[in-house]
Scaffold this motif. Sequence first.
Motif, PDB file in Angstrom:
ATOM      1  N   THR B 230       0.840  -1.209   0.000  1.00  0.00           N
ATOM      2  CA  THR B 230       0.000   0.000   0.000  1.00  0.00           C
ATOM      3  C   THR B 230       0.869   1.250   0.000  1.00  0.00           C
ATOM      4  O   THR B 230       0.576   2.201  -0.727  1.00  0.00           O
ATOM      5  N   SER B 231       1.917   1.234   0.800  1.00  0.00           N
ATOM      6  CA  SER B 231       2.729   2.457   0.843  1.00  0.00           C
ATOM      7  C   SER B 231       3.482   2.640  -0.475  1.00  0.00           C
ATOM      8  O   SER B 231       3.633   3.781  -0.947  1.00  0.00           O
ATOM      9  N   ALA B 232       3.951   1.565  -1.093  1.00  0.00           N
ATOM     10  CA  ALA B 232       4.650   1.682  -2.372  1.00  0.00           C
ATOM     11  C   ALA B 232       3.726   2.213  -3.448  1.00  0.00           C
ATOM     12  O   ALA B 232       4.104   3.084  -4.242  1.00  0.00           O
ATOM     13  N   SER B 233       2.495   1.728  -3.477  1.00  0.00           N
ATOM     14  CA  SER B 233       1.579   2.199  -4.522  1.00  0.00           C
ATOM     15  C   SER B 233       1.151   3.631  -4.218  1.00  0.00           C
ATOM     16  O   SER B 233       0.899   4.418  -5.137  1.00  0.00           O
ATOM     17  N   GLY B 234       1.096   4.005  -2.932  1.00  0.00           N
ATOM     18  CA  GLY B 234       0.811   5.392  -2.563  1.00  0.00           C
ATOM     19  C   GLY B 234       1.913   6.327  -3.060  1.00  0.00           C
ATOM     20  O   GLY B 234       1.641   7.462  -3.471  1.00  0.00           O
ATOM     21  N   ASN B 235       3.145   5.834  -3.071  1.00  0.00           N
ATOM     22  CA  ASN B 235       4.275   6.632  -3.553  1.00  0.00           C
ATOM     23  C   ASN B 235       4.468   6.514  -5.059  1.00  0.00           C
ATOM     24  O   ASN B 235       5.465   7.012  -5.584  1.00  0.00           O
ATOM     25  N   MET B 236       3.555   5.859  -5.730  1.00  0.00           N
ATOM     26  CA  MET B 236       3.666   5.612  -7.169  1.00  0.00           C
ATOM     27  C   MET B 236       4.946   4.853  -7.505  1.00  0.00           C
ATOM     28  O   MET B 236       5.459   4.962  -8.625  1.00  0.00           O
ATOM     29  N   ASP B 237       5.474   4.085  -6.549  1.00  0.00           N
ATOM     30  CA  ASP B 237       6.686   3.300  -6.798  1.00  0.00           C
ATOM     31  C   ASP B 237       6.277   1.948  -7.379  1.00  0.00           C
ATOM     32  O   ASP B 237       6.299   0.920  -6.702  1.00  0.00           O
ATOM     33  N   THR B 238       5.861   1.959  -8.628  1.00  0.00           N
ATOM     34  CA  THR B 238       5.301   0.759  -9.252  1.00  0.00           C
ATOM     35  C   THR B 238       6.314  -0.379  -9.311  1.00  0.00           C
ATOM     36  O   THR B 238       5.960  -1.550  -9.194  1.00  0.00           O
ATOM     37  N   ALA B 239       7.575  -0.033  -9.474  1.00  0.00           N
ATOM     38  CA  ALA B 239       8.610  -1.077  -9.526  1.00  0.00           C
ATOM     39  C   ALA B 239       8.645  -1.843  -8.209  1.00  0.00           C
ATOM     40  O   ALA B 239       8.724  -3.084  -8.190  1.00  0.00           O
ATOM     41  N   LEU B 240       8.534  -1.118  -7.078  1.00  0.00           N
ATOM     42  CA  LEU B 240       8.536  -1.781  -5.774  1.00  0.00           C
ATOM     43  C   LEU B 240       7.269  -2.625  -5.604  1.00  0.00           C
ATOM     44  O   LEU B 240       7.313  -3.726  -5.059  1.00  0.00           O
ATOM     45  N   VAL B 241       6.134  -2.109  -6.115  1.00  0.00           N
ATOM     46  CA  VAL B 241       4.887  -2.885  -6.062  1.00  0.00           C
ATOM     47  C   VAL B 241       5.096  -4.241  -6.743  1.00  0.00           C
ATOM     48  O   VAL B 241       4.769  -5.290  -6.187  1.00  0.00           O
ATOM     49  N   PHE B 242       5.697  -4.183  -7.929  1.00  0.00           N
ATOM     50  CA  PHE B 242       5.938  -5.441  -8.644  1.00  0.00           C
ATOM     51  C   PHE B 242       6.901  -6.341  -7.884  1.00  0.00           C
ATOM     52  O   PHE B 242       6.712  -7.548  -7.806  1.00  0.00           O
ATOM     53  N   ALA B 243       7.948  -5.724  -7.315  1.00  0.00           N
ATOM     54  CA  ALA B 243       8.926  -6.508  -6.562  1.00  0.00           C
ATOM     55  C   ALA B 243       8.243  -7.234  -5.399  1.00  0.00           C
ATOM     56  O   ALA B 243       8.505  -8.418  -5.143  1.00  0.00           O
ATOM     57  N   ILE B 244       7.346  -6.524  -4.707  1.00  0.00           N
ATOM     58  CA  ILE B 244       6.642  -7.152  -3.570  1.00  0.00           C
ATOM     59  C   ILE B 244       5.713  -8.262  -4.061  1.00  0.00           C
ATOM     60  O   ILE B 244       5.608  -9.327  -3.449  1.00  0.00           O
ATOM     61  N   LEU B 245       5.059  -8.002  -5.203  1.00  0.00           N
ATOM     62  CA  LEU B 245       4.187  -9.046  -5.770  1.00  0.00           C
ATOM     63  C   LEU B 245       4.979 -10.311  -6.063  1.00  0.00           C
ATOM     64  O   LEU B 245       4.513 -11.427  -5.828  1.00  0.00           O
ATOM     65  N   VAL B 246       6.203 -10.118  -6.580  1.00  0.00           N
ATOM     66  CA  VAL B 246       7.061 -11.281  -6.847  1.00  0.00           C
ATOM     67  C   VAL B 246       7.321 -12.046  -5.551  1.00  0.00           C
ATOM     68  O   VAL B 246       7.197 -13.270  -5.493  1.00  0.00           O
ATOM     69  N   VAL B 247       7.660 -11.290  -4.502  1.00  0.00           N
ATOM     70  CA  VAL B 247       7.963 -11.938  -3.221  1.00  0.00           C
ATOM     71  C   VAL B 247       6.736 -12.692  -2.690  1.00  0.00           C
ATOM     72  O   VAL B 247       6.836 -13.844  -2.237  1.00  0.00           O
ATOM     73  N   ILE B 248       5.573 -12.052  -2.799  1.00  0.00           N
ATOM     74  CA  ILE B 248       4.350 -12.706  -2.307  1.00  0.00           C
ATOM     75  C   ILE B 248       4.090 -13.997  -3.088  1.00  0.00           C
ATOM     76  O   ILE B 248       3.777 -15.045  -2.507  1.00  0.00           O
ATOM     77  N   SER B 249       4.272 -13.945  -4.416  1.00  0.00           N
ATOM     78  CA  SER B 249       4.023 -15.177  -5.190  1.00  0.00           C
ATOM     79  C   SER B 249       5.026 -16.254  -4.836  1.00  0.00           C
ATOM     80  O   SER B 249       4.675 -17.433  -4.807  1.00  0.00           O
TER      81      SER B 249
END
Lengths: 271, 281
Positions: B230-249
Amino acid sequence: MVGDGKGDPEIGVNAKEFLSFREVSKYYGVGSSRLHAVDGVSFSAQEGEFISILGPSGCGKSTMMMLASGLIPVSSGEIHIADRIVDRPYTDLGIVFQNDLLLDWRRVLSNVLIQAEFRDWKVRQFEPRARELLARVGLKGFEHKYPHELSGGMRQRVSLCRALIHDPKLLLMDEPFGALDALTRDQLNLDLQRIWLENQKTVLFVTHSIPEAAFLADRVFVMAPRPTRILEVINIDLPRPRALGIRESPEFATYVRRILDIFYSMGLFAS
Amino acid sequence: MSRLLGDQRMSAVLVRTPGFSCIGALIIRYGYPFGLAVMAILLWESSVHILQVPEYLLPAPHIVALSLLGNWSVIWVNVWPTLAEILAGYFLSIIIGVPLAIAIVYSRLAERTLYPPMVASQAIPKIAIAPLFIVWMGYGIMPKMWIAFLIAFFPIVIDTVVGLRSIHPELLLLGRSMGAGSLRVFIRLRLPNALPNLFGGLKVAVTFAVVGAITGEFVGSEKGLGYLLTSASGNMDTALVFAILVVISVIAMVLFVLVEVLERLVIPWHASIRLRGTGGQ
């Protein structure tokens, strides 16, 4: 009624009556959905006698078998085994169903020994007998296989060993070879006859195969469609051990013919 | 008896792995999925470059990888609370789900009274009741655990019920003819017979538990991968959002594989294990 009384006679002087049905009827359900499965069946079987119960599919033969085991209660009438009325599951018996019902997660030996385990008997003491029984039906060397590694005929042999391991007085067999191919079935008929001759138990053998019924039995009970009752009792006076070739003999053909005639007269096989 | 148990344990340990004797089979097993993944990443990378997609919309895979490495320490710290929530919710769903299934199978009354609220609980979107849980239980592990539970217990109950019911009725008769009481019939016949279905439920449930924990973190949390997301997407840090999604998967896949390994150990005799990859032939 044809069935009444006809099942009773022909017991030898020295023979001991072991199992008897007295006017046994069975209904399933209540009200409009009530199903009349067994209608006033009376007969008695001597100790060590092999009886085939022959009838069309779904006629209530299996119900008779379950009634004899005490696993389901009678609606009316009485069943006696060894002079005691059957009013609860009778456990000194072995059952073989059409489905071998082997436990997939147990090895062959362990599947046979489950009888001892479930009865809280010392499993170890029964192991030699289990091995011996398996060897007698040609399964030596298969003791530690899983059921899925066995053919249908082998599985049913294991199931037969499981039914015999505790040396029960009564053996109930409900179309045990019905799902097998003809050759395997013949072989198992021979195996069963041999085992039965070695250690004569009272057997109720349900089948819808006329040759199988006549080949194995001392007496064949020809059953009517639902509600089932005994139409006629046929004594099979053929010497034992019987070889498969006996099925080509004129005597055998006469028995088959007689049984067929009963079914014809019932209106079965009408084209 | 102890000997029989020993036999079963032995058989459980001696897992038979299908014989991948040649390299060709190895390539099929691992090479194909790996190759597919590489191709997908290459396609992604090249299309982002060709179509000039801005990074805040869709970052190229190498940007995601760099973000993953650069933010690794903060991601790593947040993996643990999420993992704890997932496992707590998962175990809770097993501890509650399996007995619930047994009750439903053995009691008509339990079936009639428990099934409707269970189904109702699945019809409610979890994201909608998550705020309630936060209000009731605060910002700690509890609300996430219960949301994970709420999603994960359902497949466990349903599959266990199916498994317990799928026993051959004649097998029950046979058990009774051997003089076995209902407890023994349950432990020796019904339960082992239900294991293949139970594991089906456990595998679905473990991925659901991941979804539940992340959902709970979305709504209210101070740590965890959902919070970071949530905080990454709030900061528009889309790359970090994807990185976290990778970790979650990756977490979900690892947990899934662990359950599968357990399944192979416990029910090596079952057709679903023996005949894997043969199309049931």
